[in-house]
Design a protein around this motif. Structure first.
Motif, PDB file in Angstrom:
ATOM      1  N   TYR A  30       4.575 -52.383 -38.908  1.00 15.13           N
ATOM      2  CA  TYR A  30       4.579 -52.869 -37.530  1.00 15.13           C
ATOM      3  C   TYR A  30       3.174 -53.194 -37.011  1.00 15.13           C
ATOM      4  O   TYR A  30       2.974 -53.293 -35.814  1.00 15.13           O
ATOM      5  CB  TYR A  30       5.285 -51.888 -36.580  1.00 15.13           C
ATOM      6  N   SER A  31       2.227 -53.372 -37.904  1.00 13.48           N
ATOM      7  CA  SER A  31       0.885 -53.769 -37.481  1.00 13.48           C
ATOM      8  C   SER A  31       0.816 -55.286 -37.362  1.00 13.48           C
ATOM      9  O   SER A  31       1.649 -56.011 -37.923  1.00 13.48           O
ATOM     10  CB  SER A  31      -0.158 -53.287 -38.496  1.00 13.48           C
ATOM     11  N   VAL A  32      -0.183 -55.745 -36.641  1.00 13.57           N
ATOM     12  CA  VAL A  32      -0.403 -57.188 -36.538  1.00 13.57           C
ATOM     13  C   VAL A  32      -0.683 -57.766 -37.924  1.00 13.57           C
ATOM     14  O   VAL A  32      -0.165 -58.827 -38.280  1.00 13.57           O
ATOM     15  CB  VAL A  32      -1.548 -57.490 -35.547  1.00 13.57           C
ATOM     16  N   ALA A  33      -1.462 -57.059 -38.724  1.00 13.95           N
ATOM     17  CA  ALA A  33      -1.781 -57.531 -40.074  1.00 13.95           C
ATOM     18  C   ALA A  33      -0.529 -57.689 -40.938  1.00 13.95           C
ATOM     19  O   ALA A  33      -0.477 -58.551 -41.815  1.00 13.95           O
ATOM     20  CB  ALA A  33      -2.773 -56.589 -40.745  1.00 13.95           C
ATOM     21  N   SER A  34       0.506 -56.886 -40.686  1.00 10.86           N
ATOM     22  CA  SER A  34       1.721 -56.974 -41.493  1.00 10.86           C
ATOM     23  C   SER A  34       2.458 -58.292 -41.272  1.00 10.86           C
ATOM     24  O   SER A  34       3.322 -58.663 -42.073  1.00 10.86           O
ATOM     25  CB  SER A  34       2.650 -55.789 -41.207  1.00 10.86           C
ATOM     26  N   LEU A  35       2.111 -59.016 -40.219  1.00 15.26           N
ATOM     27  CA  LEU A  35       2.741 -60.319 -40.004  1.00 15.26           C
ATOM     28  C   LEU A  35       2.334 -61.314 -41.089  1.00 15.26           C
ATOM     29  O   LEU A  35       3.053 -62.272 -41.359  1.00 15.26           O
ATOM     30  CB  LEU A  35       2.414 -60.849 -38.606  1.00 15.26           C
ATOM     31  N   ARG A  36       1.211 -61.071 -41.743  1.00 17.43           N
ATOM     32  CA  ARG A  36       0.834 -61.892 -42.905  1.00 17.43           C
ATOM     33  C   ARG A  36       1.823 -61.679 -44.043  1.00 17.43           C
ATOM     34  O   ARG A  36       2.137 -62.614 -44.789  1.00 17.43           O
ATOM     35  CB  ARG A  36      -0.575 -61.553 -43.362  1.00 17.43           C
ATOM     36  N   VAL A  37       2.302 -60.450 -44.183  1.00 14.21           N
ATOM     37  CA  VAL A  37       3.320 -60.151 -45.192  1.00 14.21           C
ATOM     38  C   VAL A  37       4.603 -60.917 -44.864  1.00 14.21           C
ATOM     39  O   VAL A  37       5.252 -61.471 -45.753  1.00 14.21           O
ATOM     40  CB  VAL A  37       3.585 -58.631 -45.282  1.00 14.21           C
ATOM     41  N   VAL A  38       4.954 -60.962 -43.591  1.00 13.46           N
ATOM     42  CA  VAL A  38       6.143 -61.704 -43.178  1.00 13.46           C
ATOM     43  C   VAL A  38       5.967 -63.190 -43.507  1.00 13.46           C
ATOM     44  O   VAL A  38       6.892 -63.822 -44.027  1.00 13.46           O
ATOM     45  CB  VAL A  38       6.462 -61.482 -41.683  1.00 13.46           C
ATOM     46  N   ASP A  39       4.797 -63.747 -43.223  1.00 12.48           N
ATOM     47  CA  ASP A  39       4.529 -65.138 -43.600  1.00 12.48           C
ATOM     48  C   ASP A  39       4.776 -65.333 -45.100  1.00 12.48           C
ATOM     49  O   ASP A  39       5.439 -66.287 -45.520  1.00 12.48           O
ATOM     50  CB  ASP A  39       3.083 -65.526 -43.283  1.00 12.48           C
ATOM     51  N   PHE A  40       4.261 -64.419 -45.893  1.00 14.10           N
ATOM     52  CA  PHE A  40       4.404 -64.482 -47.346  1.00 14.10           C
ATOM     53  C   PHE A  40       5.878 -64.405 -47.755  1.00 14.10           C
ATOM     54  O   PHE A  40       6.335 -65.161 -48.622  1.00 14.10           O
ATOM     55  CB  PHE A  40       3.603 -63.329 -47.973  1.00 14.10           C
ATOM     56  N   LEU A  41       6.634 -63.507 -47.129  1.00 17.40           N
ATOM     57  CA  LEU A  41       8.051 -63.362 -47.462  1.00 17.40           C
ATOM     58  C   LEU A  41       8.848 -64.619 -47.115  1.00 17.40           C
ATOM     59  O   LEU A  41       9.691 -65.067 -47.905  1.00 17.40           O
ATOM     60  CB  LEU A  41       8.648 -62.163 -46.731  1.00 17.40           C
ATOM     61  N   VAL A  42       8.584 -65.178 -45.949  1.00 17.72           N
ATOM     62  CA  VAL A  42       9.300 -66.391 -45.543  1.00 17.72           C
ATOM     63  C   VAL A  42       8.957 -67.539 -46.486  1.00 17.72           C
ATOM     64  O   VAL A  42       9.844 -68.279 -46.927  1.00 17.72           O
ATOM     65  CB  VAL A  42       8.977 -66.755 -44.073  1.00 17.72           C
ATOM     66  N   ASP A  43       7.690 -67.669 -46.828  1.00 15.89           N
ATOM     67  CA  ASP A  43       7.282 -68.723 -47.764  1.00 15.89           C
ATOM     68  C   ASP A  43       7.946 -68.527 -49.120  1.00 15.89           C
ATOM     69  O   ASP A  43       8.364 -69.494 -49.764  1.00 15.89           O
ATOM     70  CB  ASP A  43       5.763 -68.741 -47.933  1.00 15.89           C
ATOM     71  N   GLY A  44       8.067 -67.280 -49.552  1.00 19.42           N
ATOM     72  CA  GLY A  44       8.721 -66.990 -50.824  1.00 19.42           C
ATOM     73  C   GLY A  44      10.192 -67.379 -50.830  1.00 19.42           C
ATOM     74  O   GLY A  44      10.700 -67.885 -51.834  1.00 19.42           O
ATOM     75  N   LEU A  45      10.865 -67.146 -49.717  1.00 20.09           N
ATOM     76  CA  LEU A  45      12.269 -67.571 -49.618  1.00 20.09           C
ATOM     77  C   LEU A  45      12.392 -69.083 -49.782  1.00 20.09           C
ATOM     78  O   LEU A  45      13.244 -69.579 -50.514  1.00 20.09           O
ATOM     79  CB  LEU A  45      12.856 -67.167 -48.266  1.00 20.09           C
ATOM     80  N   ARG A  46      11.529 -69.796 -49.081  1.00 21.33           N
ATOM     81  CA  ARG A  46      11.570 -71.256 -49.121  1.00 21.33           C
ATOM     82  C   ARG A  46      11.217 -71.766 -50.523  1.00 21.33           C
ATOM     83  O   ARG A  46      11.920 -72.594 -51.091  1.00 21.33           O
ATOM     84  CB  ARG A  46      10.619 -71.844 -48.074  1.00 21.33           C
ATOM     85  N   LYS A  47      10.141 -71.247 -51.084  1.00 15.07           N
ATOM     86  CA  LYS A  47       9.700 -71.706 -52.404  1.00 15.07           C
ATOM     87  C   LYS A  47      10.683 -71.310 -53.493  1.00 15.07           C
ATOM     88  O   LYS A  47      10.766 -71.963 -54.528  1.00 15.07           O
ATOM     89  CB  LYS A  47       8.311 -71.149 -52.714  1.00 15.07           C
ATOM     90  N   GLY A  48      11.431 -70.221 -53.253  1.00 14.48           N
ATOM     91  CA  GLY A  48      12.434 -69.772 -54.212  1.00 14.48           C
ATOM     92  C   GLY A  48      13.697 -70.611 -54.196  1.00 14.48           C
ATOM     93  O   GLY A  48      14.623 -70.360 -54.959  1.00 14.48           O
ATOM     94  N   GLY A  49      13.749 -71.590 -53.299  1.00 14.86           N
ATOM     95  CA  GLY A  49      14.870 -72.506 -53.280  1.00 14.86           C
ATOM     96  C   GLY A  49      16.018 -72.107 -52.371  1.00 14.86           C
ATOM     97  O   GLY A  49      17.056 -72.768 -52.374  1.00 14.86           O
ATOM     98  N   ALA A  50      15.848 -71.050 -51.592  1.00 14.19           N
ATOM     99  CA  ALA A  50      16.923 -70.651 -50.684  1.00 14.19           C
ATOM    100  C   ALA A  50      17.065 -71.687 -49.571  1.00 14.19           C
ATOM    101  O   ALA A  50      16.083 -72.172 -49.044  1.00 14.19           O
ATOM    102  CB  ALA A  50      16.627 -69.280 -50.076  1.00 14.19           C
ATOM    103  N   ASP A  51      18.312 -72.019 -49.262  1.00 12.51           N
ATOM    104  CA  ASP A  51      18.526 -72.865 -48.100  1.00 12.51           C
ATOM    105  C   ASP A  51      18.696 -71.960 -46.885  1.00 12.51           C
ATOM    106  O   ASP A  51      18.780 -70.742 -47.012  1.00 12.51           O
ATOM    107  CB  ASP A  51      19.715 -73.806 -48.290  1.00 12.51           C
ATOM    108  N   ARG A  52      18.721 -72.558 -45.711  1.00 10.49           N
ATOM    109  CA  ARG A  52      18.759 -71.755 -44.477  1.00 10.49           C
ATOM    110  C   ARG A  52      20.009 -70.873 -44.419  1.00 10.49           C
ATOM    111  O   ARG A  52      19.940 -69.739 -43.960  1.00 10.49           O
ATOM    112  CB  ARG A  52      18.660 -72.659 -43.257  1.00 10.49           C
TER     113      ARG A  52
END
Length: 148
Positions: A30-52
């Protein structure tokens, strides 16, 4: 997975953190820095080919987490959106900042998923967010004002 009230969002975020934390692989604290992890996770979903549609549940969980970071770090509170806000944001819940502004963390996560790139960074979203509470040295409660 549809969450239609603010208490459900807190529960959803906590469950997501507990599940991910049990694997011991991602520092979601729940830190501000952990939002970078969220960015990484969302990018991974997209790059992994998941559709919405396939990514929907995970995106909602990540949106709940982002909202909970705003609650814990920026002085926001979860709110049920009114009919007009629901139509505008496309979500039943959002967060209200100390200055009264309402934000849509779920929508921000979906924007990151659909657009990608640094323009939709959730970490940058927090850093440039208007209406955050300012923490005063020696105080444990946030006050209204500028960024922390």
């Amino acid at each position: 997975m549809d969450v239609d009230d603010e208490s459900g969002m807190r529960t959803l975020a906590a469950g997501f953190v507990a599940r991910v934390g049990a694997r011991g692989r991602l520092p979601l604290d729940y830190s501000v820095a952990s939002l970078r992890v969220v960015d990484f996770l969302v990018d991974g979903l997209r790059k992994g080919g998941a559709d919405r549609e396939r990514a929907h549940d995970t995106l909602v969980e990540l949106g709940a987490y982002v909202g909970e970071v705003l609650v814990r770090r920026a002085g926001a509170v979860w709110v049920d959106l009114d009919e007009r806000q629901r139509a505008w944001f496309g979500q039943p819940v959002g967060v209200r900042m100390p200055d009264g502004r309402v934000w849509n963390p779920l929508g921000k996560v979906v924007n990151r998923f659909e657009a990608g790139g640094t323009d939709e960074s959730l970490h940058t979203f927090y850093l440039t967010l208007h209406g955050r509470a300012r923490r005063v040295p020696g105080r444990t409660t946030p006050t209204r004002g500028a960024a922390a």
